[in-house]
Design a protein around this motif. Structure first.
Motif, PDB file in Angstrom:
ATOM      1  N   ALA A   1       0.884  -1.103  -0.056  1.00  0.00           N
ATOM      2  CA  ALA A   1      -0.073  -0.096   0.118  1.00  0.00           C
ATOM      3  C   ALA A   1       1.007   1.206  -0.091  1.00  0.00           C
ATOM      4  CB  ALA A   1      -0.997   0.122   1.192  1.00  0.00           C
ATOM      5  N   ILE A   2       1.916   1.370   0.698  1.00  0.00           N
ATOM      6  CA  ILE A   2       2.839   2.144   0.732  1.00  0.00           C
ATOM      7  C   ILE A   2       3.334   2.718  -0.717  1.00  0.00           C
ATOM      8  CG2 ILE A   2       5.017   3.218   1.465  1.00  0.00           C
ATOM      9  CD1 ILE A   2       4.603   1.667   4.218  1.00  0.00           C
ATOM     10  N   GLU A   3       3.929   1.509  -1.217  1.00  0.00           N
ATOM     11  CA  GLU A   3       4.444   1.670  -2.587  1.00  0.00           C
ATOM     12  C   GLU A   3       3.525   2.014  -3.760  1.00  0.00           C
ATOM     13  OE1 GLU A   3       7.379   1.327  -3.542  1.00  0.00           O
ATOM     14  OE2 GLU A   3       8.279   0.371  -1.698  1.00  0.00           O
ATOM     15  N   ASP A   4       2.113   1.791  -3.515  1.00  0.00           N
ATOM     16  CA  ASP A   4       1.270   1.958  -4.549  1.00  0.00           C
ATOM     17  C   ASP A   4       0.593   3.572  -4.399  1.00  0.00           C
ATOM     18  OD1 ASP A   4       1.023  -0.385  -5.413  1.00  0.00           O
ATOM     19  OD2 ASP A   4      -0.829  -1.018  -4.296  1.00  0.00           O
ATOM     20  N   GLN A   5       0.643   4.005  -3.088  1.00  0.00           N
ATOM     21  CA  GLN A   5       0.101   5.450  -2.685  1.00  0.00           C
ATOM     22  C   GLN A   5       1.168   6.357  -3.051  1.00  0.00           C
ATOM     23  OE1 GLN A   5      -1.727   7.625   1.110  1.00  0.00           O
ATOM     24  NE2 GLN A   5      -3.103   6.099  -0.109  1.00  0.00           N
ATOM     25  N   ALA A   6       2.615   5.828  -2.671  1.00  0.00           N
ATOM     26  CA  ALA A   6       3.906   6.971  -3.119  1.00  0.00           C
ATOM     27  C   ALA A   6       3.694   6.944  -4.718  1.00  0.00           C
ATOM     28  CB  ALA A   6       4.978   6.231  -2.814  1.00  0.00           C
TER      29      ALA A   6
ATOM     30  N   PRO B   1       7.765  11.195  -2.392  1.00  0.00           N
ATOM     31  CA  PRO B   1       8.844  10.276  -1.892  1.00  0.00           C
ATOM     32  C   PRO B   1       8.342   8.972  -1.141  1.00  0.00           C
ATOM     33  CG  PRO B   1       9.502  12.182  -1.709  1.00  0.00           C
ATOM     34  CD  PRO B   1       7.976  12.369  -2.075  1.00  0.00           C
ATOM     35  N   ARG B   2       8.707   7.954  -1.352  1.00  0.00           N
ATOM     36  CA  ARG B   2       8.201   6.629  -0.435  1.00  0.00           C
ATOM     37  C   ARG B   2       8.531   6.942   1.069  1.00  0.00           C
ATOM     38  NH1 ARG B   2       9.654   2.549   2.147  1.00  0.00           N
ATOM     39  NH2 ARG B   2       8.697   0.539   2.207  1.00  0.00           N
ATOM     40  N   GLU B   3       9.455   7.784   1.262  1.00  0.00           N
ATOM     41  CA  GLU B   3       9.641   7.789   2.698  1.00  0.00           C
ATOM     42  C   GLU B   3       8.374   8.794   3.379  1.00  0.00           C
ATOM     43  OE1 GLU B   3      11.896   8.186   0.383  1.00  0.00           O
ATOM     44  OE2 GLU B   3      13.398   6.787   0.914  1.00  0.00           O
ATOM     45  N   ALA B   4       7.966   9.716   2.680  1.00  0.00           N
ATOM     46  CA  ALA B   4       6.942  10.309   3.177  1.00  0.00           C
ATOM     47  C   ALA B   4       5.823   9.697   3.250  1.00  0.00           C
ATOM     48  CB  ALA B   4       6.566  11.746   2.069  1.00  0.00           C
ATOM     49  N   THR B   5       5.524   8.691   2.548  1.00  0.00           N
ATOM     50  CA  THR B   5       4.279   7.969   2.422  1.00  0.00           C
ATOM     51  C   THR B   5       4.491   6.827   3.674  1.00  0.00           C
ATOM     52  OG1 THR B   5       4.208   7.834  -0.126  1.00  0.00           O
ATOM     53  CG2 THR B   5       3.022   6.300   1.044  1.00  0.00           C
TER      54      THR B   5
ATOM     55  N   TYR C   1      -4.659   4.350   5.107  1.00  0.00           N
ATOM     56  CA  TYR C   1      -5.220   4.242   6.296  1.00  0.00           C
ATOM     57  C   TYR C   1      -6.042   2.890   6.518  1.00  0.00           C
ATOM     58  CZ  TYR C   1      -7.989   4.941  10.534  1.00  0.00           C
ATOM     59  OH  TYR C   1      -8.696   4.819  11.695  1.00  0.00           O
ATOM     60  N   ARG C   2      -7.009   2.622   5.777  1.00  0.00           N
ATOM     61  CA  ARG C   2      -7.650   1.522   5.726  1.00  0.00           C
ATOM     62  C   ARG C   2      -6.845   0.321   5.667  1.00  0.00           C
ATOM     63  NH1 ARG C   2     -10.882   4.236   1.873  1.00  0.00           N
ATOM     64  NH2 ARG C   2     -10.344   2.574   0.228  1.00  0.00           N
TER      65      ARG C   2
END
Length: 335
Positions: free
Chosen positions: A26-31, A37-41, A157-158
Motif C-alpha cells: 500500500a505504501i508503494e502504491d500510494q507513493a 517520495p516513498r519515505e513521506a508515504t 489508512y484502511r
C-alpha cells in the motif's frame, strides 16, 4: 489468559504493522499514485499505526477501569443480565478468537459491557473519533481500545487499520465491535457496516485451527443518557448534518443533582440496563455451510459473503435485545 499480542509493547506492534506485506504494498502504491517520495508515504503510514495501536495496561483496565465501570453502571442503572443459553456459550472453543457484536444504544454501552465482562476477559473496543480528546483518549488507549476513523477514504489508512485488526484477531484478542458504526438515533437496529467485519474475517485461516466466533449481544435501557441529543439528531432535516452542542452547565447540573440525591437519599436511578447474549456464530461453520473459501473467493464473492454474515449477525443481535418495562409501557400507550 491475556493474549501476548495484547500485552506486547506498542512500539513492537507498530513495527510489525509497518513490515506487513500488505502495508508495504500500500505504501508503494500510494507513493506512486501521489508522486511523492516513498519515505513521506511511509511516515504517514507510521503515523496511522501509532494513532491506531493502543497501549494496554492491566492495572488501568482491571484495577481502575473495571471498578469505575462497575460503580458507574450500578450508580446510574439497575443492571441485569438476561437469561442466555449458557450451554452454547460454554461450548465455544477456548482457542477461538471471540468477537462480541453489539447494538449501539448509548455511550454507556462501553462501560456496561466492560463491567460485565471484566471477570473473564479484557475487551478490545473499536472506538470512534468522538473520544479523541485529552485525558479521555489516554485512558481509553490504556484500556486497550483502538481508535478508528469511520469515514476515512484514504486507502493507506484502511490498509493499516485492516492489518492491525487482522493481527489482533489472529492472535486471539477478544474484541467488541458495534456493526452499526454509530449510535442508533431511534433505538431501531441499523444495517451493518461491513468494514471491521471484513477485516476480522480476513484473519480467519481454515488451516490454522483457530476459529473466529461472533457472539451477538443485545443491549437495552429504560432510558439512555443521550435521549435529548438523539431525538434532536433524529429531528434534523434530511440532508443536514446533526449539530451536537456541548453544554457544560447541563453536565454540571446532572452530576450535582445525582450527588445531592445520593446524599439525601432522594436519588432515583434511570431504570434498568439489561444485556443479553445471543447464539454464537462460528465463522468457519458459516462459510463451510455456504461453500465459501475466503482465500480463493473473488472480491464480489467475498463482498456477498460479508453481506450475508452482517445480516445474520444483525438478526442475532435483534433477537437478543431485551424488552424492558419502560419500552413495553410506552408501546402499550402508543397502541
Amino acid at each position: 489468559p491475556l493474549s501476548p499480542f495484547k500485552t506486547a509493547p506498542r512500539k513492537s506492534l507498530v513495527e510489525q504493522i509497518l513490515r506487513d506485506p500488505d502495508v508495504l504494498a500500500a505504501i508503494e502504491d500510494q507513493a506512486a499514485a501521489r508522486s511523492e517520495p516513498r519515505e513521506a508515504t511511509a511516515k504517514r503510514a507510521r503515523a496511522y499505526a501509532v494513532e491506531i495501536v493502543p497501549t494496554f495496561s492491566t492495572t488501568t483496565y482491571f484495577r481502575i477501569g473495571a471498578r469505575m465501570a462497575r460503580w458507574l453502571s450500578e450508580f446510574l442503572y439497575r443492571v441485569r443480565v438476561a437469561e442466555s443459553d449458557r450451554a452454547q456459550l460454554a461450548r465455544i472453543d477456548p482457542k477461538s478468537s471471540v468477537v462480541l457484536v453489539m447494538n449501539h444504544r448509548s455511550n454507556m454501552d462501553y462501560v456496561l459491557v466492560t463491567h460485565l465482562a471484566a471477570r473473564s476477559s479484557a475487551l478490545s473496543y473499536a472506538v470512534g473519533e468522538w473520544a479523541r480528546v485529552p485525558v479521555l483518549s489516554t485512558l481509553i488507549r490504556l484500556m486497550g481500545a483502538y481508535f478508528i476513523r469511520r469515514d476515512s477514504s484514504d486507502p493507506l489508512y484502511r490498509r493499516v487499520l485492516a492489518c492491525y485488526v487482522r493481527l489482533a484477531t489472529a492472535a486471539g484478542v477478544t474484541q467488541a465491535v458495534f456493526p452499526e458504526g454509530g449510535l442508533s438515533r431511534t433505538g431501531a437496529l441499523q444495517p451493518a457496516r461491513l468494514g471491521l467485519l471484513s477485516y476480522i474475517a480476513q484473519a480467519f485461516d481454515a488451516g490454522s485451527g483457530r476459529d473466529v466466533v461472533f457472539v451477538p449481544v443485545g443491549l437495552n435501557y429504560d432510558r439512555v443518557l443521550e435521549d435529548r441529543v438523539l431525538t434532536g439528531a433524529a429531528a434534523t432535516p434530511k440532508g443536514e448534518k446533526p449539530r451536537f452542542v456541548g453544554k457544560p452547565g447541563l453536565l454540571i447540573s446532572f452530576i450535582g443533582r445525582n450527588v445531592l440525591g445520593r446524599l439525601t437519599g432522594t436519588r432515583h436511578r434511570y431504570g434498568y440496563a439489561c444485556v443479553s447474549f445471543g447464539t454464537p456464530v462460528s465463522l468457519a461453520e458459516h462459510l463451510r455451510n455456504r461453500g465459501v473459501d475466503l482465500a480463493r473467493a473473488t472480491p464480489q464473492e467475498r463482498s456477498a459473503a460479508m453481506e450475508r454474515l452482517g445480516e445474520r449477525l444483525m438478526g442475532g443481535i435483534g433477537r437478543a435485545v431485551p424488552a424492558l418495562p419502560v419500552s413495553l409501557v410506552a408501546a402499550a400507550l402508543l397502541e
